[in-house]
Design an enzyme around this catalytic site. Structure first.
Site, PDB file in Angstrom:
ATOM      1  N   TYR A  22       0.810  -1.225   0.000  1.00 47.70           N
ATOM      2  CA  TYR A  22       0.000   0.000   0.000  1.00 47.70           C
ATOM      3  C   TYR A  22       0.838   1.268   0.000  1.00 47.70           C
ATOM      4  O   TYR A  22       0.292   2.368  -0.059  1.00 47.70           O
ATOM      5  CB  TYR A  22      -0.913   0.007   1.239  1.00 47.70           C
ATOM      6  CG  TYR A  22      -0.129  -0.158   2.516  1.00 47.70           C
ATOM      7  CD1 TYR A  22       0.492   0.927   3.128  1.00 47.70           C
ATOM      8  CD2 TYR A  22       0.050  -1.418   3.082  1.00 47.70           C
ATOM      9  CE1 TYR A  22       1.252   0.762   4.275  1.00 47.70           C
ATOM     10  CE2 TYR A  22       0.799  -1.581   4.229  1.00 47.70           C
ATOM     11  CZ  TYR A  22       1.390  -0.490   4.813  1.00 47.70           C
ATOM     12  OH  TYR A  22       2.153  -0.658   5.935  1.00 47.70           O
ATOM     13  N   GLY A  23       2.150   1.151   0.079  1.00 47.81           N
ATOM     14  CA  GLY A  23       2.993   2.339   0.237  1.00 47.81           C
ATOM     15  C   GLY A  23       4.176   2.343  -0.698  1.00 47.81           C
ATOM     16  O   GLY A  23       4.034   2.264  -1.916  1.00 47.81           O
ATOM     17  N   THR A  24       5.367   2.427  -0.132  1.00 48.12           N
ATOM     18  CA  THR A  24       6.575   2.635  -0.930  1.00 48.12           C
ATOM     19  C   THR A  24       7.006   1.412  -1.737  1.00 48.12           C
ATOM     20  O   THR A  24       7.891   1.523  -2.578  1.00 48.12           O
ATOM     21  CB  THR A  24       7.747   3.092  -0.042  1.00 48.12           C
ATOM     22  OG1 THR A  24       8.041   2.070   0.909  1.00 48.12           O
ATOM     23  CG2 THR A  24       7.416   4.404   0.665  1.00 48.12           C
ATOM     24  N   LEU A  25       6.381   0.262  -1.522  1.00 50.63           N
ATOM     25  CA  LEU A  25       6.677  -0.916  -2.350  1.00 50.63           C
ATOM     26  C   LEU A  25       5.886  -0.913  -3.663  1.00 50.63           C
ATOM     27  O   LEU A  25       6.184  -1.690  -4.564  1.00 50.63           O
ATOM     28  CB  LEU A  25       6.385  -2.214  -1.585  1.00 50.63           C
ATOM     29  CG  LEU A  25       7.379  -2.571  -0.495  1.00 50.63           C
ATOM     30  CD1 LEU A  25       6.831  -3.685   0.389  1.00 50.63           C
ATOM     31  CD2 LEU A  25       8.715  -2.982  -1.097  1.00 50.63           C
ATOM     32  N   GLU A  99      10.848  -4.403   5.995  1.00 46.83           N
ATOM     33  CA  GLU A  99       9.780  -3.900   6.854  1.00 46.83           C
ATOM     34  C   GLU A  99      10.104  -3.986   8.343  1.00 46.83           C
ATOM     35  O   GLU A  99       9.322  -3.537   9.175  1.00 46.83           O
ATOM     36  CB  GLU A  99       8.468  -4.629   6.557  1.00 46.83           C
ATOM     37  CG  GLU A  99       8.000  -4.489   5.118  1.00 46.83           C
ATOM     38  CD  GLU A  99       7.587  -3.076   4.710  1.00 46.83           C
ATOM     39  OE1 GLU A  99       7.689  -2.133   5.537  1.00 46.83           O
ATOM     40  OE2 GLU A  99       7.170  -2.902   3.566  1.00 46.83           O
TER      41      GLU A  99
END
Length: 184
Positions: A22-25, A99
């Protein structure tokens, strides 16, 4: 944990775990380079754009780092849009390291998602949630307002790991952030 599925990549069959990012990946963001490496090595396959079945708080913490908080249906939260990947055990190990699951940064737990354009919900999916040790304080610090997507606007001001102060580890940076006054 997640349901394991088999995919064929580079002529080999690998048991994988479904991971919702949902983010920087996600594509277009700074840590997607890891997903690209995993795809190239046959350790990940993009399934597409998905969203959570339930509403979750998606907030930005220190350095505009995104955090999905395991507080389903909290007032002010949204159905969160992201990307679903099938990831091999080797790829999962690399994601867990990024993570910080062994350091209390994030924890990988089940989540229900469905394709953004409709279709059946995917089961056995996992996501990296902000760790429970600080989740409620992070939610309060955000003014109990979340995002439906981590996009260009939400990422504005994101600071890459290498450019952050090195005198504190990330968990210490999170603790300083949640204990500081909100500027909301």
């Amino acid at each position: 944990m997640g349901i394991e599925v088999e995919i064929n990549c580079n002529r080999t069959s690998k048991t994988t775990t479904l991971i919702f990012t949902y983010g920087t990946l996600k594509r277009g963001f700074s840590n997607h380079v890891l997903m690209q490496d995993l795809i190239k090595s046959g350790d990940a396959v993009l399934y597409g754009v998905y969203r959570t079945v339930e509403h979750y708080p998606l907030v930005c913490g220190p350095y505009r780092v995104p955090f999905l908080l395991n507080l389903p249906d909290a007032a002010g939260s949204h159905r969160v849009t992201g990307e679903l990947y099938a990831v091999s055990a080797q790829g999962l190990s690399r994601l867990d390291e990024l993570e910080g699951t062994s350091r209390g940064h994030y924890e990988r737990l089940p989540i229900k998602v469905e394709p953004i354009n409709g279709g059946d919900a995917a089961f056995g999916v996992e996501a990296y949630y902000g760790h429970r040790s600080y989740a409620m304080e992070m939610w309060k610090r955000s003014g109990k307002r979340g995002y439906g997507v981590y996009g260009e606007k939400e990422a504005k001001g994101y600071v890459k790991r290498k450019d952050r102060p090195q005198n504190l580890n990330f968990l210490e940076q999170i603790n300083v952030f949640v204990s500081s006054c909100s500027d909301n």
